[in-house]
Design a protein around this motif. Structure first.
Motif, PDB file in Angstrom:
ATOM      1  N   VAL A  53       0.833  -1.203   0.000  1.00 26.05           N
ATOM      2  CA  VAL A  53       0.000   0.000   0.000  1.00 26.05           C
ATOM      3  C   VAL A  53       0.865   1.250   0.000  1.00 26.05           C
ATOM      4  CG1 VAL A  53      -1.594   1.371   1.396  1.00 26.05           C
ATOM      5  CG2 VAL A  53      -2.018  -1.069   1.047  1.00 26.05           C
ATOM      6  N   LEU A  54       1.875   1.294   0.844  1.00 21.77           N
ATOM      7  CA  LEU A  54       2.718   2.482   0.925  1.00 21.77           C
ATOM      8  C   LEU A  54       3.514   2.695  -0.365  1.00 21.77           C
ATOM      9  CD1 LEU A  54       3.988   2.370   4.625  1.00 21.77           C
ATOM     10  CD2 LEU A  54       2.083   3.677   3.650  1.00 21.77           C
ATOM     11  N   ARG A  55       3.904   1.618  -1.016  1.00 19.49           N
ATOM     12  CA  ARG A  55       4.581   1.765  -2.314  1.00 19.49           C
ATOM     13  C   ARG A  55       3.637   2.333  -3.359  1.00 19.49           C
ATOM     14  NH1 ARG A  55       6.824  -3.099  -0.572  1.00 19.49           N
ATOM     15  NH2 ARG A  55       5.367  -4.357  -1.810  1.00 19.49           N
ATOM     16  N   GLU A  56       2.365   1.921  -3.317  1.00 17.65           N
ATOM     17  CA  GLU A  56       1.380   2.465  -4.242  1.00 17.65           C
ATOM     18  C   GLU A  56       1.151   3.949  -3.978  1.00 17.65           C
ATOM     19  OE1 GLU A  56      -1.820   2.441  -7.194  1.00 17.65           O
ATOM     20  OE2 GLU A  56       0.206   1.675  -6.890  1.00 17.65           O
ATOM     21  N   PHE A  57       1.096   4.333  -2.710  1.00 14.32           N
ATOM     22  CA  PHE A  57       0.942   5.746  -2.374  1.00 14.32           C
ATOM     23  C   PHE A  57       2.112   6.559  -2.935  1.00 14.32           C
ATOM     24  CE2 PHE A  57      -1.708   5.043   1.763  1.00 14.32           C
ATOM     25  CZ  PHE A  57      -2.785   4.652   0.975  1.00 14.32           C
ATOM     26  N   ASP A  58       3.321   6.026  -2.799  1.00 17.34           N
ATOM     27  CA  ASP A  58       4.498   6.733  -3.302  1.00 17.34           C
ATOM     28  C   ASP A  58       4.442   6.870  -4.818  1.00 17.34           C
ATOM     29  OD1 ASP A  58       7.235   7.856  -2.737  1.00 17.34           O
ATOM     30  OD2 ASP A  58       7.803   6.220  -4.086  1.00 17.34           O
ATOM     31  N   ARG A  59       3.999   5.814  -5.499  1.00  8.74           N
ATOM     32  CA  ARG A  59       3.860   5.887  -6.964  1.00  8.74           C
ATOM     33  C   ARG A  59       2.885   6.977  -7.372  1.00  8.74           C
ATOM     34  NH1 ARG A  59       0.359   4.782 -10.859  1.00  8.74           N
ATOM     35  NH2 ARG A  59      -1.227   4.054  -9.366  1.00  8.74           N
ATOM     36  N   MET A  60       1.727   7.006  -6.711  1.00 10.69           N
ATOM     37  CA  MET A  60       0.725   8.012  -7.043  1.00 10.69           C
ATOM     38  C   MET A  60       1.222   9.417  -6.743  1.00 10.69           C
ATOM     39  SD  MET A  60      -2.848   6.351  -5.779  1.00 10.69           S
ATOM     40  CE  MET A  60      -3.612   7.941  -6.137  1.00 10.69           C
ATOM     41  N   HIS A  61       1.916   9.569  -5.635  1.00  5.31           N
ATOM     42  CA  HIS A  61       2.456  10.881  -5.263  1.00  5.31           C
ATOM     43  C   HIS A  61       3.374  11.414  -6.361  1.00  5.31           C
ATOM     44  CE1 HIS A  61       4.136  13.994  -2.621  1.00  5.31           C
ATOM     45  NE2 HIS A  61       5.325  13.621  -3.049  1.00  5.31           N
ATOM     46  N   ARG A  62       4.231  10.542  -6.878  1.00 11.12           N
ATOM     47  CA  ARG A  62       5.165  10.976  -7.921  1.00 11.12           C
ATOM     48  C   ARG A  62       4.471  11.172  -9.269  1.00 11.12           C
ATOM     49  NH1 ARG A  62       7.952   6.956  -8.882  1.00 11.12           N
ATOM     50  NH2 ARG A  62       7.427   5.484  -7.222  1.00 11.12           N
ATOM     51  N   ALA A  63       3.468  10.356  -9.570  1.00 12.53           N
ATOM     52  CA  ALA A  63       2.804  10.428 -10.876  1.00 12.53           C
ATOM     53  C   ALA A  63       1.887  11.633 -11.002  1.00 12.53           C
ATOM     54  CB  ALA A  63       2.009   9.150 -11.123  1.00 12.53           C
ATOM     55  N   TYR A  64       1.252  12.049  -9.886  1.00 14.17           N
ATOM     56  CA  TYR A  64       0.199  13.056  -9.988  1.00 14.17           C
ATOM     57  C   TYR A  64       0.472  14.292  -9.139  1.00 14.17           C
ATOM     58  CZ  TYR A  64      -1.878   8.875 -11.907  1.00 14.17           C
ATOM     59  OH  TYR A  64      -2.096   7.750 -12.655  1.00 14.17           O
ATOM     60  N   HIS A  65       1.755  14.555  -8.884  1.00 15.88           N
ATOM     61  CA  HIS A  65       2.103  15.756  -8.130  1.00 15.88           C
ATOM     62  C   HIS A  65       1.722  16.987  -8.935  1.00 15.88           C
ATOM     63  CE1 HIS A  65       4.259  18.444  -5.465  1.00 15.88           C
ATOM     64  NE2 HIS A  65       4.542  17.434  -4.673  1.00 15.88           N
ATOM     65  N   ALA A  66       1.184  17.993  -8.246  1.00 15.32           N
ATOM     66  CA  ALA A  66       0.628  19.156  -8.954  1.00 15.32           C
ATOM     67  C   ALA A  66       1.673  20.184  -9.361  1.00 15.32           C
ATOM     68  CB  ALA A  66      -0.444  19.826  -8.092  1.00 15.32           C
ATOM     69  N   TRP A  67       2.839  20.197  -8.708  1.00 17.93           N
ATOM     70  CA  TRP A  67       3.809  21.226  -9.088  1.00 17.93           C
ATOM     71  C   TRP A  67       5.240  20.712  -9.243  1.00 17.93           C
ATOM     72  CZ3 TRP A  67       1.428  21.263  -4.258  1.00 17.93           C
ATOM     73  CH2 TRP A  67       2.231  21.116  -3.134  1.00 17.93           C
ATOM     74  N   GLN A  68       5.543  19.523  -8.755  1.00 13.32           N
ATOM     75  CA  GLN A  68       6.829  18.919  -9.049  1.00 13.32           C
ATOM     76  C   GLN A  68       6.681  18.070 -10.312  1.00 13.32           C
ATOM     77  OE1 GLN A  68       8.140  16.837  -5.548  1.00 13.32           O
ATOM     78  NE2 GLN A  68       8.294  18.703  -4.326  1.00 13.32           N
ATOM     79  N   SER A  70       5.898  15.650 -13.025  1.00 13.65           N
ATOM     80  CA  SER A  70       5.057  14.458 -12.954  1.00 13.65           C
ATOM     81  C   SER A  70       4.286  14.322 -14.257  1.00 13.65           C
ATOM     82  CB  SER A  70       4.070  14.568 -11.784  1.00 13.65           C
ATOM     83  OG  SER A  70       3.122  15.599 -12.029  1.00 13.65           O
ATOM     84  N   GLU A  71       3.546  13.248 -14.387  1.00 14.08           N
ATOM     85  CA  GLU A  71       2.689  13.103 -15.554  1.00 14.08           C
ATOM     86  C   GLU A  71       1.651  14.220 -15.598  1.00 14.08           C
ATOM     87  OE1 GLU A  71      -0.260   9.870 -17.784  1.00 14.08           O
ATOM     88  OE2 GLU A  71       0.602   9.380 -15.834  1.00 14.08           O
ATOM     89  N   LEU A  72       1.203  14.649 -14.427  1.00 16.59           N
ATOM     90  CA  LEU A  72       0.197  15.709 -14.377  1.00 16.59           C
ATOM     91  C   LEU A  72       0.783  17.048 -14.811  1.00 16.59           C
ATOM     92  CD1 LEU A  72      -2.800  16.010 -13.599  1.00 16.59           C
ATOM     93  CD2 LEU A  72      -2.024  16.809 -11.352  1.00 16.59           C
ATOM     94  N   THR A  73       1.986  17.374 -14.391  1.00 19.12           N
ATOM     95  CA  THR A  73       2.579  18.646 -14.820  1.00 19.12           C
ATOM     96  C   THR A  73       2.898  18.618 -16.313  1.00 19.12           C
ATOM     97  OG1 THR A  73       4.825  17.951 -14.163  1.00 19.12           O
ATOM     98  CG2 THR A  73       3.512  19.154 -12.525  1.00 19.12           C
ATOM     99  N   ASP A  74       3.241  17.455 -16.847  1.00 13.69           N
ATOM    100  CA  ASP A  74       3.442  17.348 -18.303  1.00 13.69           C
ATOM    101  C   ASP A  74       2.136  17.641 -19.038  1.00 13.69           C
ATOM    102  OD1 ASP A  74       6.082  16.640 -17.900  1.00 13.69           O
ATOM    103  OD2 ASP A  74       5.752  14.488 -18.205  1.00 13.69           O
ATOM    104  N   ARG A  88      -1.601   8.247 -19.607  1.00 14.30           N
ATOM    105  CA  ARG A  88      -1.823   6.827 -19.304  1.00 14.30           C
ATOM    106  C   ARG A  88      -3.303   6.577 -19.002  1.00 14.30           C
ATOM    107  NH1 ARG A  88       0.092   4.744 -15.009  1.00 14.30           N
ATOM    108  NH2 ARG A  88       0.369   6.712 -13.876  1.00 14.30           N
ATOM    109  N   PRO A  89      -3.787   5.363 -19.260  1.00 14.28           N
ATOM    110  CA  PRO A  89      -5.207   5.067 -19.037  1.00 14.28           C
ATOM    111  C   PRO A  89      -5.684   5.393 -17.625  1.00 14.28           C
ATOM    112  CG  PRO A  89      -4.197   3.314 -20.322  1.00 14.28           C
ATOM    113  CD  PRO A  89      -3.073   4.224 -19.905  1.00 14.28           C
TER     114      PRO A  89
END
Length: 342
Positions: A53-68, A70-74, A88-89
């Motif tokens: 669970v904690l590894r999944e949280f870390d993945r999401m944190h890095r993938a969807y960070h709003a200002w560092q 990430s895929e979201l900033t791209d 990504r889907p």
């Protein structure tokens, strides 16, 4: 000093002969502390499940960070350039869901407000007590970026409005709760409590008894009430006491009203309880935002999101609860509140 949690988890503090069977892990992601507790399994299997669970949280944190980066900033950079891009889907599905949830509440839940959130200084881990340029705020109010401006076709995403800047801070914690529940169940865990900065989901029970949590008072170090949380239920809280700064004695929080472009006023905190359903974690995270921002019209907003259990603390500190919530909670200390009839 800012309190990191809107909810105080009481379950782990309760004395009992089987306390040693509550296994516990914590980390710091999504800008807050997260906790996972598992009851009744052996330490090795519980630890493996909580680690996943904690590894999944870390993945999401890095993938969807709003200002560092990430895929979201791209994606936000592509929108600002007026381009269509592929995501990504998983992100496409999240945005589709967030868009539908935003529409239910007249866009008061609005993950497209990233530019306004940044303008107010909340795209950082530390907040500087400084008001933004009123003209810059007004320009974004006029532009009115919203999820309705976002278009999603499969994995292709684009926007009619270049001022759309996505920030999933009001969605991702709830999504993470649902992901955590799925991971734990897949690994055979049936009894657990997941807490992401006050967004909480329960699985099963604690030794045959419901998990117990406390609803934090927004202006006091003590809980307002204790609440039993049953299998599949989720709690979400939005408050003006976690991410905020003060200027000339006035408090400005991170919950931005898209109608004014400024932090919402009129409410100190809102806690919602979502009964078991698909996406309960997401709904617990999302629904508290428009209910908070709606201020005096909060009851109508709660009905739109099909949330019957609500506790609200208004700007004067008065506590109001729905009848359903009153039936579930146990007031603590000298808490005084008003129960609504409907």
């Amino acid at each position: 000093m800012r309190r990191l949690f809107a909810l105080v988890v009481l379950a782990l503090l309760l004395a009992g002969c089987a306390r040693e069977q509550v296994w516990h892990r914590e980390s710091y992601v999504f800008g807050t502390r997260v906790e996972v507790a598992v009851w009744g399994d052996d330490e090795a299997s519980a630890g493996a499940a909580m680690g996943a669970v904690l590894r999944e949280f870390d993945r999401m944190h890095r993938a969807y960070h709003a200002w560092q980066p990430s895929e979201l900033t791209d994606l936000n950079a592509a929108i600002a350039r007026g381009e269509t891009t592929h995501v990504r889907p998983e992100l496409a599905a999240m945005l589709t869901d967030a868009k539908a949830l935003a529409a239910r509440g007249d866009e008061l839940f609005n993950p497209a407000l990233g530019k306004l959130i940044a303008l107010w200084g909340f795209h950082t881990d530390t907040f500087v007590p400084r008001l933004p340029d009123p003209k810059a705020v007004q320009a974004l109010v006029v532009s009115a970026p919203s999820m309705a401006d976002l278009h999603i076709d499969g994995t292709r995403v684009w926007s009619d409005n270049r001022d759309v800047q996505l920030d999933l801070g009001g969605y991702a914690k709830g999504y993470a709760l649902d992901r955590a529940a799925a991971i734990l169940r897949a690994k055979g865990v049936r009894n657990a409590l997941i807490n992401i900065g006050g967004n909480v989901m329960a699985l099963g029970s604690k030794g045959g008894q419901p998990w117990q949590i406390g609803i934090q008072h927004p202006r006091a170090p003590t809980p307002i009430a204790a609440l039993a949380l049953y299998d599949g239920e989720a709690i979400g809280t939005s408050g003006d006491y976690q991410r905020y700064f003060e200027v000339d004695g006035k408090r400005y929080c991170h919950l931005i009203d898209p109608r004014t472009g400024s932090p919402a006023m009129g409410t100190e905190a809102v806690t919602v309880l979502v009964t078991p359903r698909h996406g309960a974690g997401v709904l617990s995270d999302v629904a508290s935002k428009p209910i908070f921002i709606a201020a005096h019209h909060w009851r109508e907003m709660a009905r739109r999101y099909d949330v019957a259990d609500v506790l609200r603390v208004d700007a004067d500190g008065a506590i109001t609860v729905t009848r359903d919530m009153a039936a579930r909670m146990k007031p603590l200390g000298d808490t005084h509140y008003t129960v609504l009839d409907d």
